[in-house]
Motif scaffolding. Sequence first.
Motif, PDB file in Angstrom:
ATOM      1  N   THR A 314     -31.212 -26.554  21.168  1.00 32.63           N
ATOM      2  CA  THR A 314     -30.192 -26.080  22.103  1.00 32.63           C
ATOM      3  C   THR A 314     -29.378 -25.000  21.416  1.00 32.63           C
ATOM      4  OG1 THR A 314     -28.421 -26.762  23.587  1.00 32.63           O
ATOM      5  CG2 THR A 314     -28.456 -27.797  21.443  1.00 32.63           C
ATOM      6  N   THR A 315     -28.758 -24.139  22.192  1.00 32.38           N
ATOM      7  CA  THR A 315     -27.898 -23.079  21.653  1.00 32.38           C
ATOM      8  C   THR A 315     -26.464 -23.386  22.028  1.00 32.38           C
ATOM      9  OG1 THR A 315     -29.693 -21.491  21.959  1.00 32.38           O
ATOM     10  CG2 THR A 315     -27.494 -20.589  21.612  1.00 32.38           C
ATOM     11  N   ASP A 316     -25.602 -23.588  21.028  1.00 29.46           N
ATOM     12  CA  ASP A 316     -24.184 -23.880  21.272  1.00 29.46           C
ATOM     13  C   ASP A 316     -23.437 -22.562  21.410  1.00 29.46           C
ATOM     14  OD1 ASP A 316     -24.543 -26.659  21.017  1.00 29.46           O
ATOM     15  OD2 ASP A 316     -24.525 -26.488  18.843  1.00 29.46           O
ATOM     16  N   HIS A 317     -22.950 -22.275  22.620  1.00 31.12           N
ATOM     17  CA  HIS A 317     -22.230 -21.013  22.827  1.00 31.12           C
ATOM     18  C   HIS A 317     -21.057 -21.229  23.777  1.00 31.12           C
ATOM     19  CE1 HIS A 317     -24.006 -20.565  26.864  1.00 31.12           C
ATOM     20  NE2 HIS A 317     -25.117 -21.016  26.313  1.00 31.12           N
ATOM     21  N   GLY A 318     -20.073 -20.329  23.674  1.00 31.04           N
ATOM     22  CA  GLY A 318     -18.914 -20.398  24.552  1.00 31.04           C
ATOM     23  C   GLY A 318     -19.282 -20.082  25.988  1.00 31.04           C
ATOM     24  N   ALA A 327     -18.009 -14.801  23.692  1.00 33.69           N
ATOM     25  CA  ALA A 327     -19.451 -14.803  23.374  1.00 33.69           C
ATOM     26  C   ALA A 327     -19.702 -15.336  21.970  1.00 33.69           C
ATOM     27  CB  ALA A 327     -20.024 -13.408  23.533  1.00 33.69           C
ATOM     28  N   ASN A 328     -19.006 -16.391  21.587  1.00 34.97           N
ATOM     29  CA  ASN A 328     -19.235 -16.982  20.272  1.00 34.97           C
ATOM     30  C   ASN A 328     -20.413 -17.946  20.332  1.00 34.97           C
ATOM     31  OD1 ASN A 328     -16.981 -15.595  19.614  1.00 34.97           O
ATOM     32  ND2 ASN A 328     -15.766 -17.332  18.915  1.00 34.97           N
ATOM     33  N   VAL A 329     -21.230 -17.913  19.283  1.00 36.99           N
ATOM     34  CA  VAL A 329     -22.376 -18.828  19.170  1.00 36.99           C
ATOM     35  C   VAL A 329     -22.299 -19.509  17.812  1.00 36.99           C
ATOM     36  CG1 VAL A 329     -24.891 -19.018  19.098  1.00 36.99           C
ATOM     37  CG2 VAL A 329     -23.826 -17.433  20.693  1.00 36.99           C
ATOM     38  N   ALA A 330     -22.487 -20.837  17.787  1.00 38.23           N
ATOM     39  CA  ALA A 330     -22.367 -21.611  16.548  1.00 38.23           C
ATOM     40  C   ALA A 330     -23.735 -22.097  16.095  1.00 38.23           C
ATOM     41  CB  ALA A 330     -21.431 -22.797  16.755  1.00 38.23           C
ATOM     42  N   VAL A 331     -23.937 -22.100  14.764  1.00 38.55           N
ATOM     43  CA  VAL A 331     -25.183 -22.585  14.161  1.00 38.55           C
ATOM     44  C   VAL A 331     -24.813 -23.643  13.125  1.00 38.55           C
ATOM     45  CG1 VAL A 331     -27.176 -21.967  12.740  1.00 38.55           C
ATOM     46  CG2 VAL A 331     -26.382 -20.396  14.509  1.00 38.55           C
ATOM     47  N   ILE A 332     -25.423 -24.829  13.216  1.00 39.76           N
ATOM     48  CA  ILE A 332     -25.158 -25.899  12.247  1.00 39.76           C
ATOM     49  C   ILE A 332     -25.962 -25.623  10.979  1.00 39.76           C
ATOM     50  CG2 ILE A 332     -25.456 -28.365  11.778  1.00 39.76           C
ATOM     51  CD1 ILE A 332     -25.033 -28.857  14.787  1.00 39.76           C
ATOM     52  N   GLN A 360     -17.993 -33.286   5.819  1.00 42.43           N
ATOM     53  CA  GLN A 360     -19.254 -34.017   5.981  1.00 42.43           C
ATOM     54  C   GLN A 360     -20.262 -33.139   6.742  1.00 42.43           C
ATOM     55  OE1 GLN A 360     -20.365 -36.944   4.965  1.00 42.43           O
ATOM     56  NE2 GLN A 360     -18.488 -37.617   3.926  1.00 42.43           N
ATOM     57  N   ALA A 361     -21.503 -33.576   6.688  1.00 44.91           N
ATOM     58  CA  ALA A 361     -22.539 -32.838   7.422  1.00 44.91           C
ATOM     59  C   ALA A 361     -22.242 -32.866   8.923  1.00 44.91           C
ATOM     60  CB  ALA A 361     -23.902 -33.459   7.153  1.00 44.91           C
ATOM     61  N   VAL A 362     -22.482 -31.736   9.573  1.00 45.54           N
ATOM     62  CA  VAL A 362     -22.182 -31.582  11.004  1.00 45.54           C
ATOM     63  C   VAL A 362     -23.397 -31.998  11.822  1.00 45.54           C
ATOM     64  CG1 VAL A 362     -21.581 -29.916  12.811  1.00 45.54           C
ATOM     65  CG2 VAL A 362     -20.587 -29.700  10.527  1.00 45.54           C
ATOM     66  N   ASN A 363     -23.131 -32.724  12.930  1.00 45.00           N
ATOM     67  CA  ASN A 363     -24.218 -33.132  13.807  1.00 45.00           C
ATOM     68  C   ASN A 363     -24.146 -32.503  15.200  1.00 45.00           C
ATOM     69  OD1 ASN A 363     -25.729 -34.676  12.060  1.00 45.00           O
ATOM     70  ND2 ASN A 363     -24.578 -36.544  12.475  1.00 45.00           N
ATOM     71  N   GLN A 364     -22.913 -32.186  15.658  1.00 48.25           N
ATOM     72  CA  GLN A 364     -22.782 -31.587  16.991  1.00 48.25           C
ATOM     73  C   GLN A 364     -21.618 -30.609  17.008  1.00 48.25           C
ATOM     74  OE1 GLN A 364     -23.097 -34.268  20.552  1.00 48.25           O
ATOM     75  NE2 GLN A 364     -23.528 -35.842  19.048  1.00 48.25           N
ATOM     76  N   VAL A 365     -21.766 -29.546  17.821  1.00 52.71           N
ATOM     77  CA  VAL A 365     -20.686 -28.583  18.058  1.00 52.71           C
ATOM     78  C   VAL A 365     -20.509 -28.471  19.566  1.00 52.71           C
ATOM     79  CG1 VAL A 365     -19.897 -26.203  17.789  1.00 52.71           C
ATOM     80  CG2 VAL A 365     -21.218 -27.274  15.970  1.00 52.71           C
ATOM     81  N   ALA A 366     -19.250 -28.567  20.026  1.00 54.82           N
ATOM     82  CA  ALA A 366     -18.965 -28.429  21.461  1.00 54.82           C
ATOM     83  C   ALA A 366     -17.889 -27.372  21.639  1.00 54.82           C
ATOM     84  CB  ALA A 366     -18.513 -29.765  22.053  1.00 54.82           C
ATOM     85  N   PHE A 367     -18.187 -26.330  22.393  1.00 59.52           N
ATOM     86  CA  PHE A 367     -17.175 -25.333  22.730  1.00 59.52           C
ATOM     87  C   PHE A 367     -16.336 -25.831  23.902  1.00 59.52           C
ATOM     88  CE2 PHE A 367     -19.991 -22.604  20.317  1.00 59.52           C
ATOM     89  CZ  PHE A 367     -19.120 -21.702  19.716  1.00 59.52           C
ATOM     90  N   HIS A 368     -15.079 -25.382  23.928  1.00 58.53           N
ATOM     91  CA  HIS A 368     -14.168 -25.764  25.011  1.00 58.53           C
ATOM     92  C   HIS A 368     -14.724 -25.245  26.333  1.00 58.53           C
ATOM     93  CE1 HIS A 368     -10.589 -27.042  26.922  1.00 58.53           C
ATOM     94  NE2 HIS A 368      -9.808 -27.001  25.833  1.00 58.53           N
ATOM     95  N   THR A 369     -14.732 -26.106  27.361  1.00 58.65           N
ATOM     96  CA  THR A 369     -15.265 -25.684  28.662  1.00 58.65           C
ATOM     97  C   THR A 369     -14.217 -24.974  29.512  1.00 58.65           C
ATOM     98  OG1 THR A 369     -14.821 -27.912  29.481  1.00 58.65           O
ATOM     99  CG2 THR A 369     -17.075 -27.436  28.785  1.00 58.65           C
ATOM    100  N   ASP A 370     -12.955 -24.909  29.028  1.00 57.09           N
ATOM    101  CA  ASP A 370     -11.932 -24.140  29.730  1.00 57.09           C
ATOM    102  C   ASP A 370     -12.216 -22.652  29.512  1.00 57.09           C
ATOM    103  OD1 ASP A 370      -9.762 -22.943  30.795  1.00 57.09           O
ATOM    104  OD2 ASP A 370      -8.257 -24.051  29.656  1.00 57.09           O
ATOM    105  N   PRO A 371     -12.473 -21.865  30.583  1.00 57.55           N
ATOM    106  CA  PRO A 371     -12.831 -20.454  30.401  1.00 57.55           C
ATOM    107  C   PRO A 371     -11.779 -19.643  29.644  1.00 57.55           C
ATOM    108  CG  PRO A 371     -13.240 -21.151  32.668  1.00 57.55           C
ATOM    109  CD  PRO A 371     -12.498 -22.267  31.998  1.00 57.55           C
ATOM    110  N   LYS A 372     -10.497 -20.080  29.679  1.00 58.93           N
ATOM    111  CA  LYS A 372      -9.442 -19.326  28.990  1.00 58.93           C
ATOM    112  C   LYS A 372      -9.424 -19.592  27.492  1.00 58.93           C
ATOM    113  CE  LYS A 372      -6.534 -19.261  33.105  1.00 58.93           C
ATOM    114  NZ  LYS A 372      -5.289 -19.731  33.729  1.00 58.93           N
ATOM    115  N   HIS A 373     -10.080 -20.660  27.066  1.00 60.43           N
ATOM    116  CA  HIS A 373     -10.104 -21.022  25.632  1.00 60.43           C
ATOM    117  C   HIS A 373     -11.543 -21.270  25.177  1.00 60.43           C
ATOM    118  CE1 HIS A 373      -5.744 -21.486  25.818  1.00 60.43           C
ATOM    119  NE2 HIS A 373      -5.916 -22.196  26.917  1.00 60.43           N
TER     120      HIS A 373
END
Length: 1225
Positions: A314-318, A327-332, A360-373
Amino acid sequence: MPEDGSGCIVGIEDLPEQESVCVATAAGDILLCNLSTKQVECVGSVDSGLSTMSWSPDQELVLLATGQQTLIMMTRDFEPITEKQIHQDEFGEGKFVALGWGKKETQFHGSEGKQAAHRKQTEVSPTSAWDDGRPRVTWRGDGQFVAVSAVCPETGARKVRVWNRELVLQSTSEPIAGLEQALSWKPSGNLIASTQEKPNRHDVVFLEKNGLLHGEFTLPFRKGQVKVNELLWNADSTILAIWLEDLKVENSSPNSYVQLWTTGNYHWYLKQSLHFGSLEENQLVSLLWDQENPYRLHVLCQGWHYLSYDWHWTTDHGMGENSQHVANVAVIDGDKVLVTAFQHAVVPPPMCTYEIQLQQAVNQVAFHTDPKHSGDMAILDADNKISVYRYGQSTVNDRTVRFGAVGGNGFKAAVEIPYLDKTYRVDVGSNNNEVVNPLGLRFLTWLPDDSFLVVGQGQHAAQSVLYHLTAVPHVAEAEEEHLNLRLSVPVDGEVISLCCSPVTKTVALQLAHRQILKYLWEASTPVLEPWRTSNGSAVQFPYPCVQTSIARISGEEMILGLTDRCRFFVNDTEVASNITSFATYNEFLLVTTNSHTCQCFCLKNISVKALQAGLSSAAAPNSETLRKVERGSRIITVVPQDTKVVLQMPRGNLETVHHRALVLAQVRKWLDRLMFREAFQCMRKLRINLNLLYDHNPKVFLENAETFIRQIDSVNYINLFFTELKYCLSILTAHVKKSPPELEIALQKVHDLRESITPDVKAVSAEEALKYLLFLVDVNELYDYSLGTYDFDLVIMVAEKSQKDPKEYLPFLNTLQKMETNYQRYTIDRHLKRYTKALGHLSKCGPEHFSEFLNLVKDQNQYCEALKLYPSSTQEYKDISDAYGEYLIQKQLYEQAALIFARAGIFAKALDAFQNSGSWQQALCMASWLGYSKDKQSSLARSMAGKLVEQRKHAEAAILLEQYTQDYEEAVLLLLEGAVWEEALRLIHKYGRLDILETNFKPAILEAQKSQLIFLNSQKTAFLRHKNRLQAVRELKEKACESLQDYEMPNCPELDLFSETSSVVTASDMNSKYSHSNSRISARSSKNRRKAERKRYSLKEGSPFEDMALLEVLGESVRAVETVKGDIHILLKQLVLFGYDEQAGALQQVLEEVLQLMETSIPEIWTPDLQQSSVNPVLGPNSTANSIMAAYQQKRMMTPVVQDPELLIPPKLNKNLQWKLHLLQ
């Protein structure tokens, strides 16, 4: 197994074909447990005991490592193949060859310096104390090779040896200090993974098949902190699982870990980390990847606790539109999160805009679903802690965040970075006294109201729980805060995906049985309910989807899903089966396909059926919805308000495209908001016609023209805009850019502008249009074309813009201006080599210029064009025809020349030409036009008859002699000579010369009967001889082919090169034999070339293509006999007519025998296989390696590889021709 529990299982394998499980014990027994009968059978035993049992991937072989340090290779039926010592002194068959390029003392040693040449090789240290000393075995994915890691009895260190299926040693690893027990061969076959303890770090290392090291990466532990029990590759070689345990733990059990690593762009990422704690019942017993589902991992713990994990990419992106960080994208990457802000920089991972360091080791990244943040992130680590990073507010730089590719080195970065706001501990779904469940929480979602959704495991295997968590008010000086459980909703099923829509405040959950559930988090009593369509039916995907998203299509909220097999669904409708990735942005859906295209659809006014049709049909290449992309591209994110679509290639690099549909939609939005500058810059950069600025809404544009000029604020840009508005210049561009360019038409347009009597004030001037043309076309080329307009003012305008000296062109132009108009234009056209136009103008200059006209016609071969310019009754027409006829005679086109002469009334030349072409009827017509006397006609007829006899046209020659020379006797003799029996009889009776029957006719038919008998007998004898020889040659080849197949000769096409005298002629012999002759042949005529090619098929016994020569001559025999059938039929009738029944019967019988022989022999000579190979040749443009191999195995390669496939087609016998006479039977 011993009853005291001292026994140990060293290997276990499921054998599905035998419905059994094979078990090997340390005591040396190999047991087969039948799963259907529940019986256990001991199929073998090794006295010295066993340390390992390993089956090949195809389960055809089993390798045993014994207590005596030997390897035993056995078949699936436990029959021993061979036994070898594990420890060998030799390197193996793949031993490196020293080329003698310098000694160690003379080589370059880099940073080690010259002393490296004299340094002795350090001794390899013994293996670690925790190493169990057992051999480790791993097979390559195709089962052709097996690697064995064993402790060397002399050094105490591990060595890896590679063996083939016959247990022949291939290679031995180089001495590697600190090499450990874990061993796993990548299924794709290129690398063997193991681990190595180095002086200051712990590495996973990779070895090639030849035993040499090839790359490594470092584990995130201190030296001596952990031991690596196992390494395991998944089935498609994309994930490496590592099972680790802590070392040196006093008074407690060690912690266990499982880490999943992947690679991209030559960087290894720790993607998932599973911590199993230290409780004894949580200790791992077995770890195994699924063989059918490459992303499923099976885990078995000490307390009979079984876990199964399914992963997908999956691709974690704003998800925002309005904030700065859209348009930020995160990579673990282990305990780091690499964040790329694609609004500012498009850099591929592992590079990034900034990186966040966690504890600690990262397992999940979640971007805020509020469009303003949308840039804010919640990061879940292996300790079940959520770290929340936000933008703004804080003024202090966060030490856990540092710049990556875009900052540092003294440069001031224009990118804002986030700060750590809070850390929450998540306690739901776990209890310290219970059995641990790593990654028990999944699908972390940060809702717009700052609460969190997370899915946990239910009480039973197929149950899940949806937890809705909210933050507790902050407690002063607390290091970490806790999340309160607002709501816990049980789910009857396993949740396999979750997606959120902040617009409708809806969450969609997909269950393993493909049902879709809806959760409205702001409802007064939030509940889970089935997702329903507008007509009330519950939605269920036909197949489980690995990526889901919520979108509005024609106003209705629908759920999109994509499976791992590229099937794409909207609700429960499959709309495409070739989609590799998709993304939604505003009202747009973007997809990439297996046909390497990126398509974009506006979902606002489209139905599901229309979307299905758009995805199934290949849109036009210049369509707004489709563009080509690189093979394997997948969508990463869409940069809002910037039209950028970021794609990632299979190897990890990124590409940015600006999809036409997105660009035009964004430009329209800017124009609606009167943001002309942004729209203009985007259109100019992406080469969109600036007419759209006006055409989008002409009324609004004209009302805001002043705003447009103030925003653009550049004279050059405004000129560029006006240039594109000018319609005339667009037409000129179109003519110039055509292939070939239409420069004459473009210049004619400029000429028309000059000649315009009432010029339009708004129109482009001729001067301006010419200046624009000179911008597009080379001025010297344009000068020549301007001459072609015959407008001298225009010529001078163009010449003045060129580098030409006026002394060059003004005298020429002055000379032209003094000429008469037609002759002037002729001179210009001849200068420009426009000969057709030049002839047209010269023909109007009068008869005094006709000789010049005719010379030009002859020089340029413009005869046809010249004839069109004069009436057929004129002397000029006759002179041109005369010249044209002479030209055609030079080309040996006599008949066409004669027609031209005859049409122009040049009958004498026409008569000669018709004679040369063999058209005697037309020649006699010309003689009539010329008024030939009877004697002259008779002489002409006799001359032509002689030529016709030479051409074997006896019947036509006889007509000439009988009708034009009244010499019927000579005519009869010619007819008898040409075997035209019936016509000869007609003339004999017409002139009452029955005496000729006895003197000439009967002897002629008897002579013809004899010659036909001789011909048929010779054909029969030759046919039988060649047929028998062909059978012998084929038998020799078949024997040679069989003997050759025993040796598995790979060059199958040479199998046709066998003969009686030479058993094998190799391909190189053949090439040397023909290469020189071919080089000579190339310079010869086509006739000689065909003759030379025919020589390849020599009838000489033992020649390479003897069978082809025999086929050729047999076919010619059949066709020759078939040809004489009609002649013999007419001859038989004459023989019977004059009472020669015996001779007629003999001839008919011989012909019947020959035809019957040939009819029965044709299927034997041209066999069905031979005919099939002519239709589908073994070698040819449509052949594949598989088809050639199949033909070889079916012995179809016996068919010769020939240049002339028509030789393989049997000749046809015409059975419709009734040639036999019934009265002779």
